[in-house]
Design an enzyme around this catalytic site. Structure first.
Site, PDB file in Angstrom:
ATOM      1  N   CYS A  12       0.863  -1.180   0.000  1.00 35.41           N
ATOM      2  CA  CYS A  12       0.000   0.000   0.000  1.00 35.41           C
ATOM      3  C   CYS A  12       0.903   1.236   0.000  1.00 35.41           C
ATOM      4  O   CYS A  12       2.121   1.141   0.163  1.00 35.41           O
ATOM      5  CB  CYS A  12      -0.915   0.002   1.218  1.00 35.41           C
ATOM      6  SG  CYS A  12      -0.032   0.159   2.800  1.00 35.41           S
ATOM      7  N   HIS A  44       5.001  -4.992   8.871  1.00 35.06           N
ATOM      8  CA  HIS A  44       4.911  -6.380   9.328  1.00 35.06           C
ATOM      9  C   HIS A  44       5.276  -7.353   8.209  1.00 35.06           C
ATOM     10  O   HIS A  44       4.424  -8.058   7.649  1.00 35.06           O
ATOM     11  CB  HIS A  44       3.515  -6.670   9.873  1.00 35.06           C
ATOM     12  CG  HIS A  44       3.395  -6.346  11.325  1.00 35.06           C
ATOM     13  ND1 HIS A  44       2.193  -6.096  11.936  1.00 35.06           N
ATOM     14  CD2 HIS A  44       4.334  -6.210  12.295  1.00 35.06           C
ATOM     15  CE1 HIS A  44       2.400  -5.832  13.213  1.00 35.06           C
ATOM     16  NE2 HIS A  44       3.689  -5.906  13.443  1.00 35.06           N
ATOM     17  N   HIS A  83       3.287   1.830  11.609  1.00 30.04           N
ATOM     18  CA  HIS A  83       2.176   1.707  12.558  1.00 30.04           C
ATOM     19  C   HIS A  83       2.180   2.815  13.605  1.00 30.04           C
ATOM     20  O   HIS A  83       1.232   2.925  14.394  1.00 30.04           O
ATOM     21  CB  HIS A  83       2.248   0.357  13.290  1.00 30.04           C
ATOM     22  CG  HIS A  83       1.976  -0.815  12.407  1.00 30.04           C
ATOM     23  ND1 HIS A  83       2.940  -1.760  12.094  1.00 30.04           N
ATOM     24  CD2 HIS A  83       0.863  -1.195  11.748  1.00 30.04           C
ATOM     25  CE1 HIS A  83       2.414  -2.668  11.289  1.00 30.04           C
ATOM     26  NE2 HIS A  83       1.159  -2.351  11.070  1.00 30.04           N
ATOM     27  N   CYS A 105       1.855   5.950   9.052  1.00 30.02           N
ATOM     28  CA  CYS A 105       0.862   6.052   7.979  1.00 30.02           C
ATOM     29  C   CYS A 105      -0.089   7.219   8.231  1.00 30.02           C
ATOM     30  O   CYS A 105      -0.508   7.469   9.374  1.00 30.02           O
ATOM     31  CB  CYS A 105       0.069   4.744   7.906  1.00 30.02           C
ATOM     32  SG  CYS A 105      -1.355   4.797   6.801  1.00 30.02           S
ATOM     33  N   HIS A 133      -2.408  -4.955  18.972  1.00 27.33           N
ATOM     34  CA  HIS A 133      -1.686  -4.552  17.769  1.00 27.33           C
ATOM     35  C   HIS A 133      -0.927  -3.247  18.042  1.00 27.33           C
ATOM     36  O   HIS A 133      -1.447  -2.343  18.700  1.00 27.33           O
ATOM     37  CB  HIS A 133      -2.674  -4.340  16.618  1.00 27.33           C
ATOM     38  CG  HIS A 133      -2.028  -4.211  15.279  1.00 27.33           C
ATOM     39  ND1 HIS A 133      -1.458  -3.039  14.839  1.00 27.33           N
ATOM     40  CD2 HIS A 133      -1.845  -5.119  14.280  1.00 27.33           C
ATOM     41  CE1 HIS A 133      -0.965  -3.222  13.620  1.00 27.33           C
ATOM     42  NE2 HIS A 133      -1.185  -4.474  13.257  1.00 27.33           N
ATOM     43  N   GLU A 135      -0.263  -0.679  16.234  1.00 24.08           N
ATOM     44  CA  GLU A 135      -0.968   0.525  15.774  1.00 24.08           C
ATOM     45  C   GLU A 135      -1.977   0.984  16.814  1.00 24.08           C
ATOM     46  O   GLU A 135      -2.057   2.169  17.154  1.00 24.08           O
ATOM     47  CB  GLU A 135      -1.684   0.248  14.452  1.00 24.08           C
ATOM     48  CG  GLU A 135      -2.580   1.396  13.989  1.00 24.08           C
ATOM     49  CD  GLU A 135      -3.562   0.988  12.914  1.00 24.08           C
ATOM     50  OE1 GLU A 135      -4.741   1.366  13.016  1.00 24.08           O
ATOM     51  OE2 GLU A 135      -3.163   0.283  11.957  1.00 24.08           O
ATOM     52  N   THR A 172      -6.947   0.858  11.342  1.00 23.78           N
ATOM     53  CA  THR A 172      -6.937   1.101   9.894  1.00 23.78           C
ATOM     54  C   THR A 172      -7.149  -0.165   9.078  1.00 23.78           C
ATOM     55  O   THR A 172      -7.657  -0.102   7.956  1.00 23.78           O
ATOM     56  CB  THR A 172      -5.614   1.750   9.447  1.00 23.78           C
ATOM     57  OG1 THR A 172      -4.522   0.886   9.778  1.00 23.78           O
ATOM     58  CG2 THR A 172      -5.404   3.100  10.102  1.00 23.78           C
ATOM     59  N   CYS A 200      -8.239   2.092   6.140  1.00 26.75           N
ATOM     60  CA  CYS A 200      -7.432   2.362   4.951  1.00 26.75           C
ATOM     61  C   CYS A 200      -8.157   1.900   3.693  1.00 26.75           C
ATOM     62  O   CYS A 200      -8.631   0.766   3.612  1.00 26.75           O
ATOM     63  CB  CYS A 200      -6.091   1.655   5.089  1.00 26.75           C
ATOM     64  SG  CYS A 200      -5.055   1.778   3.637  1.00 26.75           S
ATOM     65  N   SER A 229      -1.654  -7.907  10.381  1.00 27.13           N
ATOM     66  CA  SER A 229      -3.101  -7.870  10.598  1.00 27.13           C
ATOM     67  C   SER A 229      -3.857  -7.947   9.283  1.00 27.13           C
ATOM     68  O   SER A 229      -4.810  -8.718   9.140  1.00 27.13           O
ATOM     69  CB  SER A 229      -3.484  -6.591  11.347  1.00 27.13           C
ATOM     70  OG  SER A 229      -4.884  -6.442  11.430  1.00 27.13           O
TER      71      SER A 229
END
Length: 295
Positions: A12, A44, A83, A105, A133, A135, A172, A200, A229
């Site tokens: 991405c 990741h 993250h 991000c 997680h 993030e 996200t 996202c 994730s």
């Protein structure tokens, strides 16, 4: 055998931006010669991390900063992973005097800012995502008054106080179909929960693409780190539709028995998966099975 790629897959823009930033820092650091660190996993994917380590980066653990095992100074530079990180780590980095490059991000930043702004208005936060997680840990470290839920079922069990104003925020990479269920339920039953969704767009596109692919092909290979994730969610979505769905990290994990007696295989990849791994897997499949029908 027909090999078909998902319409949307792989890096991405957030991951591409983080990797590009590292490459820019390497060029810049050829002059300054500072010690280069990445805070945690840049993205990741172990292959990406190994590549960055080979280029001179050292992975810095947050716990080592928090426990003062590592002391940074002006001769060091640190790249903050895609993250993001916690409020406390930002403070430590700022105080250290090291050179900081933030690859967080943009979607993560927007959710973090929304949390801060809505809490300042007096709202309580309902955060939808995986509390373990990085993030989510990073975003929530900027908050004080929140509840974390991981599924539609957990939301149904959440006790909404009619005298409290809430804001719903999401990880996200959260499954957008589950988010839609939660959103619809809120709109039907509550008027004191505002919804702020910054899932996202790339994540959603990849989720929709794997749904389509899983219906079109006899087997599906999802390529991604098992700690990712979004890769795990692609696997879960595909597996619900197509029993012959497999999550692998690299080509040596691909079992040829999975593809015996089938005529079509679909390939998709998580947002942190490099193109070179995908190509290796495609070559491996072509090398072991006839591709008489082409792509």
């Amino acid at each position: 055998m027909i090999i078909k790629r998902a319409e949307k897959m792989g890096f991405c823009f957030g991951v591409s931006g983080a990797v590009d930033l590292c490459e820019e820092v390497i060029k810049k650091n050829n002059i300054s010669k500072k010690k280069m660190y990445i805070l945690g996993m840049l993205v990741h994917n172990k292959v990406v991390i190994k590549d960055m380590e080979d280029k001179g980066f050292e992975v810095l653990k947050e716990e080592d900063l928090l426990s003062h095992k590592i002391h940074l100074g002006e001769n060091d530079l640190v790249i903050i992973r895609a993250h993001g990180t916690t409020k406390e780590i930002y403070k430590i980095l700022d105080k250290s005097g090291c050179e900081i490059f933030d690859a967080t991000c943009v979607f993560v930043k927007r959710i973090r800012n929304a949390l801060i702004e809505t809490e300042n208005k007096g709202n309580k936060i309902i955060f939808v995502g995986d509390k373990n997680h990085p993030e989510v840990k990073g975003i929530l470290s900027f908050g004080n008054n929140f509840e974390v839920i991981a599924s539609f079922e957990e939301f149904l069990n959440f006790k909404v106080d009619s005298n409290v104003n809430y804001t719903l925020l999401t990880q996200t990479t959260f499954n957008k179909e589950v988010f839609f269920k939660i959103k619809d339920y809120i709109l039907e039953n509550y008027n004191n929960i505002e919804i702020f969704s910054k899932i996202c767009g790339a994540t959603y596109e990849r989720q929709r693409a794997v749904e389509k692919l899983a219906k079109e092909c006899e087997a599906i290979i999802i390529v991604g780190d098992k700690k990712s994730s979004n890769s795990k969610k692609l696997y879960e979505i595909s597996k619900e539709i197509n029993e012959k769905s497999y999550l692998i990290e690299e080509v040596d994990q691909l079992n040829v028995d999975w593809l015996k007696n089938i005529s079509s295989v679909g390939i998709t990849a998580g947002a942190s998966t490099p193109e070179k791994i995908i190509i290796e897997i495609e070559k491996f499949i072509r090398g072991n099975f006839d591709d008489k029908h082409g792509l």
